[in-house]
Design an enzyme around this catalytic site. Structure first.
Site, mmCIF file in Angstrom:
data_model
loop_
_atom_site.group_PDB
_atom_site.id
_atom_site.type_symbol
_atom_site.label_atom_id
_atom_site.label_comp_id
_atom_site.label_asym_id
_atom_site.label_seq_id
_atom_site.Cartn_x
_atom_site.Cartn_y
_atom_site.Cartn_z
ATOM 1 N N LYS A 59 76.908 -7.880 -20.092
ATOM 2 C CA LYS A 59 77.012 -8.167 -18.646
ATOM 3 C C LYS A 59 78.394 -8.698 -18.306
ATOM 4 O O LYS A 59 78.572 -9.755 -17.705
ATOM 5 C CB LYS A 59 75.933 -9.151 -18.200
ATOM 6 C CG LYS A 59 74.536 -8.605 -18.377
ATOM 7 C CD LYS A 59 73.587 -8.986 -17.280
ATOM 8 C CE LYS A 59 72.253 -8.325 -17.505
ATOM 9 N NZ LYS A 59 71.604 -8.666 -18.782
ATOM 10 N N ALA A 61 81.626 -9.653 -16.659
ATOM 11 C CA ALA A 61 81.938 -9.971 -15.257
ATOM 12 C C ALA A 61 83.276 -10.686 -15.251
ATOM 13 O O ALA A 61 83.343 -11.912 -15.183
ATOM 14 C CB ALA A 61 80.838 -10.832 -14.639
ATOM 15 N N ILE A 63 87.984 -10.213 -14.961
ATOM 16 C CA ILE A 63 89.134 -9.454 -14.460
ATOM 17 C C ILE A 63 89.318 -8.204 -15.335
ATOM 18 O O ILE A 63 88.803 -8.155 -16.470
ATOM 19 C CB ILE A 63 90.418 -10.309 -14.465
ATOM 20 C CG1 ILE A 63 90.763 -10.766 -15.898
ATOM 21 C CG2 ILE A 63 90.279 -11.500 -13.519
ATOM 22 C CD1 ILE A 63 92.168 -11.335 -16.047
ATOM 23 N N VAL A 166 59.840 -4.196 -17.486
ATOM 24 C CA VAL A 166 58.514 -3.678 -17.842
ATOM 25 C C VAL A 166 57.830 -4.656 -18.802
ATOM 26 O O VAL A 166 58.471 -5.188 -19.702
ATOM 27 C CB VAL A 166 58.643 -2.283 -18.530
ATOM 28 C CG1 VAL A 166 57.322 -1.846 -19.136
ATOM 29 C CG2 VAL A 166 59.163 -1.254 -17.538
#
Ligand code: BMP
Length: 209
Positions: A59, A61, A63, A166
């Site tokens: 994940k 995130a 520059i 799920v």
């Protein structure tokens, strides 16, 4: 054909490898993230890649330059894919795609937990369109909200859509696929089961019926 991706969020190397071997027949890929990589080290990517293709759920995130460095590390360890956040904007996603080479970049379009409604959902459409334009391979969209998968599919063209949520989070495999996901991501329903292979087979059968 729809596929099953195991979210292998265990924190013990041996356990991770045992579960991966046990359920491999039913899997398209294995997703690993911070819990396992922090516990077992980056080499776990190389080891698990011998069993199934690995998607690194980092994940990312950041520059563009930092994004590039993280993507490179995953690629150097043999990952098949990497998950990055979309909200950081076009330049960071482009840096990921440019650095990925043959590795697939998956962009988080909307998360599966209730908190995604606080900020993220307002920007889902823009994130999807940007990810498509920049050349990402796929998107992450919530199996907990199949109607949102349908909406995201309407914008995404033929991009892959990977749907977590799920099982433990309440989503249904069948509904997610019918809504437009190409793959479901499942963790606890499989790795916390008494018989992980049986749990994986049940999900696999649900996808292929
Ligand atoms: P579980 O099936 O145990 O709920 O695991 C879902 C996996 O998918 C976890 O690794 C989680 O971090 C990830 N995930 C998610 O649940 N929702 C998202 O929106 C994005 C994710 O990556």
């Amino acid at each position: 054909m729809a596929g099953l991706i195991l979210a292998l969020d265990v924190t013990d190397r041996e356990k991770a490898i045992n579960i991966a071997n046990e359920v491999a027949d039913y899997l398209h890929a294995i997703k690993i993230g911070w819990p396992l990589v922090m516990a077992a080290g980056m080499d776990i990517i190389d080891s698990l890649s011998q069993i199934k293709p690995i998607i690194c759920d980092f994940k990312v995130a950041d520059i563009p330059n930092t994004t590039k460095l993280i993507v490179r590390e995953a690629r150097n360890h043999g990952a098949m894919g990497i998950i990055v956040h979309g909200f950081v904007g076009r330049d960071s996603i482009k840096a990921a795609v440019d650095e990925a080479g043959k590795m697939k970049v998956y962009v988080v379009a909307e998360m599966s937990h209730p908190g995604a409604l606080d900020f993220m959902q307002k920007h889902t459409d823009d994130i999807v369109l940007m990810a498509k334009e920049v050349g990402a391979a796929g998107l992450i969209a919530p199996a907990t909200r199949p109607e949102r998968i349908t909406h995201i599919r309407s914008l995404a063209g033929d991009m892959e859509i990977l749907a977590p949520g799920v099982g433990a989070q309440g989503g249904s495999a069948k509904e997610a696929i019918e809504a437009g996901a190409t793959h479901i991501i499942v963790g606890r329903r499989i790795y916390e089961a008494n018989e992980p292979a049986k749990a994986a087979k049940a999900l696999y059968d649900e996808l292929t019926l």
